[in-house]
Design a protein around this motif. Structure first.
Motif, PDB file in Angstrom:
ATOM      1  N   GLU B  85       5.913  -6.153 -34.363  1.00 25.87           N
ATOM      2  CA  GLU B  85       5.869  -4.622 -35.702  1.00 25.87           C
ATOM      3  C   GLU B  85       6.619  -4.275 -35.836  1.00 25.87           C
ATOM      4  O   GLU B  85       5.908  -4.265 -37.075  1.00 25.87           O
ATOM      5  N   ASP B  86       7.935  -4.068 -34.604  1.00 28.77           N
ATOM      6  CA  ASP B  86       8.958  -3.632 -35.806  1.00 28.77           C
ATOM      7  C   ASP B  86       9.630  -4.593 -36.409  1.00 28.77           C
ATOM      8  O   ASP B  86      10.656  -4.583 -36.890  1.00 28.77           O
ATOM      9  N   SER B  87       9.694  -5.506 -36.660  1.00 25.50           N
ATOM     10  CA  SER B  87      10.024  -6.140 -37.400  1.00 25.50           C
ATOM     11  C   SER B  87       9.466  -6.242 -38.945  1.00 25.50           C
ATOM     12  O   SER B  87       8.463  -6.085 -39.188  1.00 25.50           O
ATOM     13  N   ALA B  88      10.652  -5.808 -39.710  1.00 25.87           N
ATOM     14  CA  ALA B  88      10.958  -5.651 -41.054  1.00 25.87           C
ATOM     15  C   ALA B  88      12.365  -5.190 -41.352  1.00 25.87           C
ATOM     16  O   ALA B  88      13.079  -5.846 -40.714  1.00 25.87           O
ATOM     17  N   MET B  89      12.405  -4.913 -42.498  1.00 22.04           N
ATOM     18  CA  MET B  89      13.846  -4.126 -43.838  1.00 22.04           C
ATOM     19  C   MET B  89      13.936  -3.372 -43.252  1.00 22.04           C
ATOM     20  O   MET B  89      13.287  -2.195 -43.695  1.00 22.04           O
ATOM     21  N   TYR B  90      15.155  -2.799 -42.900  1.00 25.13           N
ATOM     22  CA  TYR B  90      15.970  -1.764 -42.695  1.00 25.13           C
ATOM     23  C   TYR B  90      16.231  -1.160 -43.072  1.00 25.13           C
ATOM     24  O   TYR B  90      17.779  -1.510 -43.084  1.00 25.13           O
ATOM     25  N   PHE B  91      15.959   0.226 -44.525  1.00 26.73           N
ATOM     26  CA  PHE B  91      16.680   0.852 -45.680  1.00 26.73           C
ATOM     27  C   PHE B  91      17.464   1.927 -44.701  1.00 26.73           C
ATOM     28  O   PHE B  91      16.662   3.220 -44.288  1.00 26.73           O
ATOM     29  N   CYS B  92      18.593   2.331 -45.055  1.00 27.78           N
ATOM     30  CA  CYS B  92      19.027   3.907 -44.384  1.00 27.78           C
ATOM     31  C   CYS B  92      19.319   3.892 -46.550  1.00 27.78           C
ATOM     32  O   CYS B  92      19.692   3.073 -47.231  1.00 27.78           O
ATOM     33  N   ALA B  93      19.316   5.334 -46.606  1.00 23.82           N
ATOM     34  CA  ALA B  93      19.768   5.533 -47.776  1.00 23.82           C
ATOM     35  C   ALA B  93      20.515   7.302 -47.633  1.00 23.82           C
ATOM     36  O   ALA B  93      20.178   7.250 -46.184  1.00 23.82           O
ATOM     37  N   SER B  94      20.784   7.769 -48.722  1.00 19.93           N
ATOM     38  CA  SER B  94      21.853   8.873 -48.675  1.00 19.93           C
ATOM     39  C   SER B  94      21.664   9.680 -49.418  1.00 19.93           C
ATOM     40  O   SER B  94      21.840   9.077 -51.127  1.00 19.93           O
ATOM     41  N   THR B  95      21.559  11.125 -49.729  1.00 21.02           N
ATOM     42  CA  THR B  95      21.723  11.721 -51.058  1.00 21.02           C
ATOM     43  C   THR B  95      22.988  13.039 -50.415  1.00 21.02           C
ATOM     44  O   THR B  95      22.902  13.331 -49.648  1.00 21.02           O
ATOM     45  N   GLU B  96      23.556  13.509 -52.196  1.00 19.91           N
ATOM     46  CA  GLU B  96      24.042  14.588 -51.791  1.00 19.91           C
ATOM     47  C   GLU B  96      23.566  16.081 -51.226  1.00 19.91           C
ATOM     48  O   GLU B  96      24.512  16.730 -50.839  1.00 19.91           O
ATOM     49  N   THR B  97      23.120  16.095 -52.378  1.00 19.01           N
ATOM     50  CA  THR B  97      21.922  17.499 -52.820  1.00 19.01           C
ATOM     51  C   THR B  97      20.512  17.155 -52.306  1.00 19.01           C
ATOM     52  O   THR B  97      20.230  18.438 -51.888  1.00 19.01           O
TER      53      THR B  97
END
Lengths: 112, 114
Positions: B85-97
Protein backbone atom coordinates in the motif's frame (compact mmCIF):
# COMPACT_ATOMS: atom_id res chain seq x y z
CA UNK A 1 -14.07 19.14 7.79
CA UNK A 2 -10.65 18.98 6.19
CA UNK A 3 -11.94 17.81 2.83
CA UNK A 4 -12.24 19.54 -0.48
CA UNK A 5 -14.74 17.82 -2.77
CA UNK A 6 -14.10 18.10 -6.50
CA UNK A 7 -16.19 17.19 -9.53
CA UNK A 8 -16.32 15.89 -12.17
CA UNK A 9 -13.68 13.18 -12.03
CA UNK A 10 -13.10 13.47 -15.76
CA UNK A 11 -14.19 15.84 -18.49
CA UNK A 12 -13.99 15.85 -22.27
CA UNK A 13 -14.54 19.12 -24.11
CA UNK A 14 -14.19 20.19 -27.72
CA UNK A 15 -11.51 22.74 -28.53
CA UNK A 16 -12.86 26.22 -27.92
CA UNK A 17 -15.35 25.02 -25.32
CA UNK A 18 -15.44 26.13 -21.68
CA UNK A 19 -14.73 23.29 -19.25
CA UNK A 20 -15.93 23.98 -15.71
CA UNK A 21 -14.58 22.17 -12.67
CA UNK A 22 -16.35 22.53 -9.35
CA UNK A 23 -15.15 22.28 -5.78
CA UNK A 24 -16.76 22.55 -2.37
CA UNK A 25 -15.43 22.79 1.16
CA UNK A 26 -16.79 22.76 4.70
CA UNK A 27 -14.17 24.36 6.90
CA UNK A 28 -14.51 28.14 7.02
CA UNK A 29 -10.97 28.40 8.37
CA UNK A 30 -9.70 27.88 4.83
CA UNK A 31 -8.63 31.24 3.47
CA UNK A 32 -6.69 30.49 0.30
CA UNK A 33 -7.90 28.41 -2.61
CA UNK A 34 -5.35 27.50 -5.28
CA UNK A 35 -5.83 25.48 -8.43
CA UNK A 36 -3.04 23.23 -9.60
CA UNK A 37 -2.41 21.88 -13.09
CA UNK A 38 -0.58 18.59 -13.50
CA UNK A 39 0.73 17.16 -16.74
CA UNK A 40 1.67 13.47 -16.97
CA UNK A 41 5.03 12.78 -15.33
CA UNK A 42 5.15 16.20 -13.69
CA UNK A 43 4.32 17.56 -10.27
CA UNK A 44 1.37 19.86 -9.61
CA UNK A 45 2.02 23.45 -10.68
CA UNK A 46 0.14 26.45 -9.33
CA UNK A 47 -2.23 27.76 -11.97
CA UNK A 48 -4.34 30.42 -10.27
CA UNK A 49 -5.56 31.11 -6.74
CA UNK A 50 -8.17 33.14 -4.92
CA UNK A 51 -8.96 34.37 -1.42
CA UNK A 52 -12.56 34.22 -0.11
CA UNK A 53 -13.02 37.99 -0.03
CA UNK A 54 -13.00 38.02 -3.85
CA UNK A 55 -15.82 36.58 -5.97
CA UNK A 56 -13.91 36.19 -9.20
CA UNK A 57 -10.33 36.16 -10.42
CA UNK A 58 -9.10 35.99 -14.02
CA UNK A 59 -5.64 35.16 -15.29
CA UNK A 60 -5.52 34.85 -19.04
CA UNK A 61 -8.01 32.19 -20.12
CA UNK A 62 -8.45 30.85 -16.57
CA UNK A 63 -11.13 32.18 -14.22
CA UNK A 64 -11.99 31.22 -10.67
CA UNK A 65 -15.50 31.94 -9.44
CA UNK A 66 -15.94 31.91 -5.67
CA UNK A 67 -19.20 31.68 -3.71
CA UNK A 68 -18.33 32.17 -0.06
CA UNK A 69 -21.86 31.66 1.29
CA UNK A 70 -22.21 28.35 -0.57
CA UNK A 71 -18.60 27.35 0.20
CA UNK A 72 -18.04 26.54 -3.44
CA UNK A 73 -15.58 27.59 -6.06
CA UNK A 74 -15.02 26.68 -9.68
CA UNK A 75 -12.47 26.90 -12.45
CA UNK A 76 -13.48 27.95 -15.95
CA UNK A 77 -11.13 27.65 -18.92
CA UNK A 78 -12.08 29.97 -21.78
CA UNK A 79 -11.34 29.04 -25.38
CA UNK A 80 -9.88 25.71 -24.27
CA UNK A 81 -7.02 24.23 -26.27
CA UNK A 82 -5.64 20.69 -26.60
CA UNK A 83 -2.59 21.88 -24.65
CA UNK A 84 -4.87 22.44 -21.65
CA UNK A 85 -5.38 18.67 -21.40
CA UNK A 86 -4.13 17.82 -17.92
CA UNK A 87 -5.31 16.91 -14.44
CA UNK A 88 -6.60 19.86 -12.44
CA UNK A 89 -6.69 19.90 -8.65
CA UNK A 90 -8.54 22.38 -6.53
CA UNK A 91 -7.10 22.88 -3.08
CA UNK A 92 -7.50 24.80 0.14
CA UNK A 93 -5.12 26.14 2.72
CA UNK A 94 -5.90 27.32 6.23
CA UNK A 95 -4.80 30.65 7.58
CA UNK A 96 -1.19 30.56 8.86
CA UNK A 97 -0.90 26.91 7.83
CA UNK A 98 1.37 25.62 5.10
CA UNK A 99 -0.33 22.32 4.44
CA UNK A 100 -2.33 21.99 1.20
CA UNK A 101 -5.61 20.07 1.23
CA UNK A 102 -6.20 18.79 -2.29
CA UNK A 103 -9.35 17.73 -4.07
CA UNK A 104 -9.33 14.39 -5.89
CA UNK A 105 -8.54 15.94 -9.25
CA UNK A 106 -10.29 16.25 -12.61
CA UNK A 107 -8.74 14.69 -15.69
CA UNK A 108 -9.51 17.11 -18.52
CA UNK A 109 -9.19 16.19 -22.19
CA UNK A 110 -9.64 18.82 -24.87
CA UNK A 111 -10.45 17.36 -28.27
CA UNK A 112 -8.70 18.96 -31.26
CA UNK B 1 13.01 28.94 -13.45
CA UNK B 2 14.24 27.16 -10.29
CA UNK B 3 13.09 23.57 -9.93
CA UNK B 4 12.67 20.97 -7.23
CA UNK B 5 14.49 17.86 -8.43
CA UNK B 6 13.51 14.35 -7.42
CA UNK B 7 15.34 11.07 -7.97
CA UNK B 8 14.74 8.42 -9.03
CA UNK B 9 11.72 9.04 -11.24
CA UNK B 10 10.61 5.43 -10.78
CA UNK B 11 11.60 2.90 -8.14
CA UNK B 12 10.49 -0.71 -7.92
CA UNK B 13 11.15 -2.48 -4.64
CA UNK B 14 10.29 -5.73 -2.93
CA UNK B 15 7.86 -5.65 -0.04
CA UNK B 16 9.74 -5.31 3.24
CA UNK B 17 12.72 -3.53 1.70
CA UNK B 18 13.86 -0.06 2.66
CA UNK B 19 13.71 2.73 0.10
CA UNK B 20 15.07 6.24 0.12
CA UNK B 21 13.52 8.87 -2.10
CA UNK B 22 15.67 11.89 -2.78
CA UNK B 23 14.87 15.52 -3.39
CA UNK B 24 16.87 18.65 -4.02
CA UNK B 25 14.71 21.63 -3.02
CA UNK B 26 15.14 25.12 -4.45
CA UNK B 27 18.33 26.53 -2.98
CA UNK B 28 16.92 29.51 -1.05
CA UNK B 29 13.87 27.66 0.23
CA UNK B 30 13.75 26.78 3.91
CA UNK B 31 10.58 24.71 4.25
CA UNK B 32 10.33 21.23 2.79
CA UNK B 33 7.48 18.83 2.31
CA UNK B 34 6.56 15.36 1.14
CA UNK B 35 3.18 14.56 -0.35
CA UNK B 36 1.93 11.32 -1.82
CA UNK B 37 -0.61 10.44 -4.49
CA UNK B 38 -1.94 6.91 -4.70
CA UNK B 39 -2.95 6.14 -8.28
CA UNK B 40 -6.24 7.80 -9.13
CA UNK B 41 -6.59 9.43 -5.74
CA UNK B 42 -5.92 12.87 -4.32
CA UNK B 43 -2.56 14.27 -3.36
CA UNK B 44 -2.09 13.90 0.42
CA UNK B 45 0.20 15.68 2.84
CA UNK B 46 2.77 13.49 4.58
CA UNK B 47 5.19 15.74 6.43
CA UNK B 48 6.65 19.23 6.67
CA UNK B 49 10.23 19.98 7.71
CA UNK B 50 11.89 23.18 8.83
CA UNK B 51 15.10 24.01 10.64
CA UNK B 52 16.19 20.38 10.64
CA UNK B 53 13.13 19.03 12.32
CA UNK B 54 9.64 17.85 11.49
CA UNK B 55 7.09 20.67 11.81
CA UNK B 56 4.01 18.59 11.20
CA UNK B 57 3.16 15.09 10.06
CA UNK B 58 -0.03 13.40 8.97
CA UNK B 59 -1.44 10.16 10.32
CA UNK B 60 -0.07 8.46 7.20
CA UNK B 61 3.47 9.31 8.32
CA UNK B 62 3.92 6.51 10.83
CA UNK B 63 7.07 5.01 12.33
CA UNK B 64 7.96 3.40 9.01
CA UNK B 65 8.64 6.82 7.54
CA UNK B 66 11.44 9.23 8.30
CA UNK B 67 12.85 12.37 6.72
CA UNK B 68 16.30 13.82 6.77
CA UNK B 69 18.31 16.69 5.40
CA UNK B 70 21.69 14.94 5.29
CA UNK B 71 23.54 17.91 3.79
CA UNK B 72 22.86 21.44 2.65
CA UNK B 73 21.04 20.46 -0.51
CA UNK B 74 19.28 17.09 -0.23
CA UNK B 75 16.03 16.23 1.51
CA UNK B 76 15.18 12.53 1.76
CA UNK B 77 12.17 10.38 2.60
CA UNK B 78 12.94 6.90 3.92
CA UNK B 79 10.43 4.09 4.15
CA UNK B 80 11.91 1.42 6.40
CA UNK B 81 9.92 -1.66 5.48
CA UNK B 82 7.77 -1.07 2.43
CA UNK B 83 4.25 -2.43 2.13
CA UNK B 84 2.19 -2.94 -1.01
CA UNK B 85 0.00 0.00 0.00
CA UNK B 86 3.03 2.32 -0.07
CA UNK B 87 2.91 2.15 -3.86
CA UNK B 88 2.22 5.73 -4.92
CA UNK B 89 3.67 8.82 -6.50
CA UNK B 90 5.70 10.75 -3.93
CA UNK B 91 6.12 14.48 -4.44
CA UNK B 92 8.68 16.65 -2.74
CA UNK B 93 7.97 20.38 -2.44
CA UNK B 94 9.61 23.45 -0.97
CA UNK B 95 8.70 27.02 -0.09
CA UNK B 96 10.77 30.03 0.81
CA UNK B 97 8.53 31.43 3.52
CA UNK B 98 6.51 28.48 4.78
CA UNK B 99 3.36 29.91 3.27
CA UNK B 100 1.03 27.47 1.55
CA UNK B 101 0.77 29.59 -1.57
CA UNK B 102 4.50 29.50 -2.28
CA UNK B 103 4.94 25.82 -3.09
CA UNK B 104 7.10 24.44 -5.85
CA UNK B 105 6.58 20.72 -6.42
CA UNK B 106 9.03 18.28 -7.92
CA UNK B 107 8.06 15.90 -10.72
CA UNK B 108 7.69 13.02 -8.32
CA UNK B 109 9.01 9.52 -7.74
CA UNK B 110 6.73 6.66 -8.68
CA UNK B 111 7.25 3.95 -6.07
CA UNK B 112 6.04 0.47 -6.93
CA UNK B 113 6.16 -2.15 -4.17
CA UNK B 114 5.90 -5.74 -5.42
Amino acid sequence: QQQVKQSPQSLIVQKGGIPIINCAYENTAFDYFPWYQQFPGKGPALLIAIRPDVSEKKEGRFTISFNKSAKQFSLHIMDSQPGDSATYFCAAIMNRDDKIIFGKGTRLHILP
Amino acid sequence: EPEVTQTPSHQVTQMGQEVILRCVPISNHLYFYWYRQILGQKVEFLVSFYNNEISEKSEIFDDQFSVERPDGSNFTLKIRSTKLEDSAMYFCASTETGQGYGYTFGSGTRLTVV
